[in-house]
Design an enzyme around this catalytic site. Structure first.
Site, PDB file in Angstrom:
ATOM      1  N   ASP A  84      76.993   8.703   9.115  1.00  0.00           N
ATOM      2  CA  ASP A  84      77.679   8.595  10.402  1.00  0.00           C
ATOM      3  C   ASP A  84      78.165   9.880  11.076  1.00  0.00           C
ATOM      4  O   ASP A  84      77.808  10.163  12.192  1.00  0.00           O
ATOM      5  CB  ASP A  84      78.877   7.650  10.250  1.00  0.00           C
ATOM      6  CG  ASP A  84      78.509   6.379   9.501  1.00  0.00           C
ATOM      7  OD1 ASP A  84      77.320   6.181   9.196  1.00  0.00           O
ATOM      8  OD2 ASP A  84      79.412   5.590   9.225  1.00  0.00           O
ATOM      9  N   GLU A 121      83.049   6.539  -3.409  1.00  0.00           N
ATOM     10  CA  GLU A 121      82.099   6.484  -2.300  1.00  0.00           C
ATOM     11  C   GLU A 121      81.449   7.864  -2.135  1.00  0.00           C
ATOM     12  O   GLU A 121      80.244   7.978  -2.000  1.00  0.00           O
ATOM     13  CB  GLU A 121      82.868   6.074  -1.031  1.00  0.00           C
ATOM     14  CG  GLU A 121      81.994   5.826   0.173  1.00  0.00           C
ATOM     15  CD  GLU A 121      82.798   5.518   1.425  1.00  0.00           C
ATOM     16  OE1 GLU A 121      84.050   5.617   1.391  1.00  0.00           O
ATOM     17  OE2 GLU A 121      82.179   5.177   2.448  1.00  0.00           O
TER      18      GLU A 121
END
Ligand code: 9WN
Length: 458
Positions: free
Chosen positions: A183, A420
């Site tokens: 992103d 993550e």
């Protein structure tokens, strides 16, 4: 003792995370930060689940593909109607209007109208390979799964090579940074800078409540642009042609394009297994050739990397990120280009950087002006990216390198947890803990102790 490399605890810890995030037929991407089903997460999750239960792994993909759009698009998020309120923004209410598109699947559950990199065929084939190592029953059920998912995968890839590549370039166009899966990567900075945000209503940043510090997530300025682009997509009623004509952010994404080439190779093998019609083989083989040719055109010899291309500004995006290794992921490189890519990988631009806690690839090169070691895709290392490079190195017959990468990646998880992403300098866990796809790739790595077996499965 928590800081000690204890490989024997990893399988159990990884399995526990996948079970905890299991919602029945699908898996939450993370316990709190991501309470929905994400597209490429599900593919990675499925290939990890395949080592626990091939039927459950197949179901992960089948649940996702039950929400495929009529165009063939696999939505980037399928929203969980039971997600806690105020847990994720933008949620289903924000995307509800996508359901009004004539191409949308029945809702609820609602879906976004973006997509993510197409890892799914690779995961489907790995489910088959895992089943082959088990019982006759699992083989029969995995074959039935392949038969069921094959036309859906074909339609998904066809969508990417038509709606997302009207130019016939072999490269996938994205119209939102979320569509890249990476992103806030500096890959998109220049293209995003040209997007002018106007009359955007206030919105919440629920994501920030789930991470240690806001600095680990995209900035408010990034989010303004993300939401403005969503607004424009909604105003276009998610119509692909309208978006293509008028949208201010339109970029050829080399990472998605490379994954599509590798996924088409997997699809070709699936086509053989399910005895698809001859015409399909010809079409898929042509897509592979087209994809590789497209990537060749994005090669930047001075950097020894591949670059994304901004269709609106009509220029390549000069940023050094892991996406630049796209030709390695696409596979079948000539030895000279492979040598150049490996040299870049080993150089101080990536693995050879002296500040790294572990020789694992930072998402953005520490030498790039856009680098930030703690901000999401602007520098941290991501286990799923490590998996993609590991898998690609095996395909390129670089088995020793692959094995080094696998061991180091597991060491990072053993010491740092199933994060993550990780600060490449300190090794600190960032973003969400207990991230599903991290646990999944760990299970895949752990079941790959013997490389010849891995090679046979590719
Ligand atoms: C937006 C779920 C997803 C991943 C993406 C990652 C992040 C979402 C977000 O989380 O994106 O799609 O809210 O930041 O960038 O790759 O699929 O894990």
């Amino acid at each position: 003792m928590e800081d000690t490399y204890k490989p024997e605890a990893l399988p159990w810890r990884a399995e526990k995370i996948l079970r905890k995030n299991d919602m029945g037929g699908w898996t939450k991407a993370a316990p709190n930060l991501y309470p929905h089903q994400w597209s490429w997460d599900s593919a990675f999750i499925a290939l990890g689940l395949a080592h626990l239960d091939t039927r459950r792994a197949a179901r992960e993909l089948q649940t996702l593909f039950a929400h495929q759009w009529k165009t063939g698009k696999v939505p980037h998020i399928v929203f969980n109607s039971d997600a806690p309120p105020h847990s994720y923004f933008p949620g289903s209410e924000h995307w509800a209007c996508a359901a009004a598109s004539p191409d949308a699947p029945p809702a609820p559950p609602y879906t976004s109208c973006l997509s993510q990199p197409p890892v799914h065929a690779i995961a489907a084939l790995r489910i088959w390979e895992a089943a082959k190592r088990r019982s006759e029953e699992e083989i029969a059920s995995a074959w039935a799964f392949l038969k069921d998912i094959y036309p859906k995968l074909l339609s998904w890839h066809r969508y990417l090579l038509t709606y997302r590549d009207p130019e016939g370039s072999g490269l996938v166009t994205i119209y939102h940074p979320w569509g890249s899966g990476t992103d806030n990567s500096p890959r998109w900075d220049a293209a995003l800078a040209a997007v002018e945000v106007s009359d955007l209503p206030p919105y919440p940043r629920y994501d920030l409540q789930h991470v240690g510090s806001p600095s680990q997530r995209p900035t408010d300025a990034d989010y303004d642009r993300y939401l403005w682009l969503v607004e424009l997509i909604k105003r276009a009623w998610c119509d692909e042609t309208t978006i293509y004509e008028s949208h201010p952010f339109l970029v050829k994404d080399v990472l998605s394009s490379a994954i599509l080439v590798a996924a088409n190779e997997a699809l070709l093998k699936i086509a053989e297994l399910v005895e698809a019609q001859e015409e399909d083989h010809t079409i898929i083989a042509a897509w592979i050739v087209r994809g590789r040719r497209g990537l060749e055109g994005c090669w930047e010899p001075e950097l020894g990397l591949c670059l994304d291309y901004d269709l609106r500004a009509d220029r390549p995006l000069q940023v050094r990120t892991v996406a630049g290794f796209a030709p390695l992921i696409a596979g079948s490189l000539d030895p000279r280009q492979l040598g150049v890519l490996l040299k870049t990988l080993d150089s101080p631009t990536f693995l050879g950087h002296r500040g790294l806690r572990w020789p694992l690839p930072p998402s953005t090169s520490p030498e790039d002006p856009g680098f930030n070691p703690r901000s999401y895709w602007r520098g941290p290392t991501w286990p799923v990216v490590n998996w993609l490079l590991w898998w690609s190195l095996i395909r390129a017959d670089e088995t020793e390198r692959a094995e080094r990468l696998r061991r180091t990646a597991l060491e990072q998880l053993a010491k740092g947890g199933f994060g993550e992403y990780f600060d490449p300098f300190t090794g600190q866990l960032l973003g969400s803990a207990d991230q599903s796809w991290t646990a999944a790739v760990a299970l895949d790595w752990l079941s790959s102790e013997s490389l010849p077996e891995v090679k046979a499965a590719l």
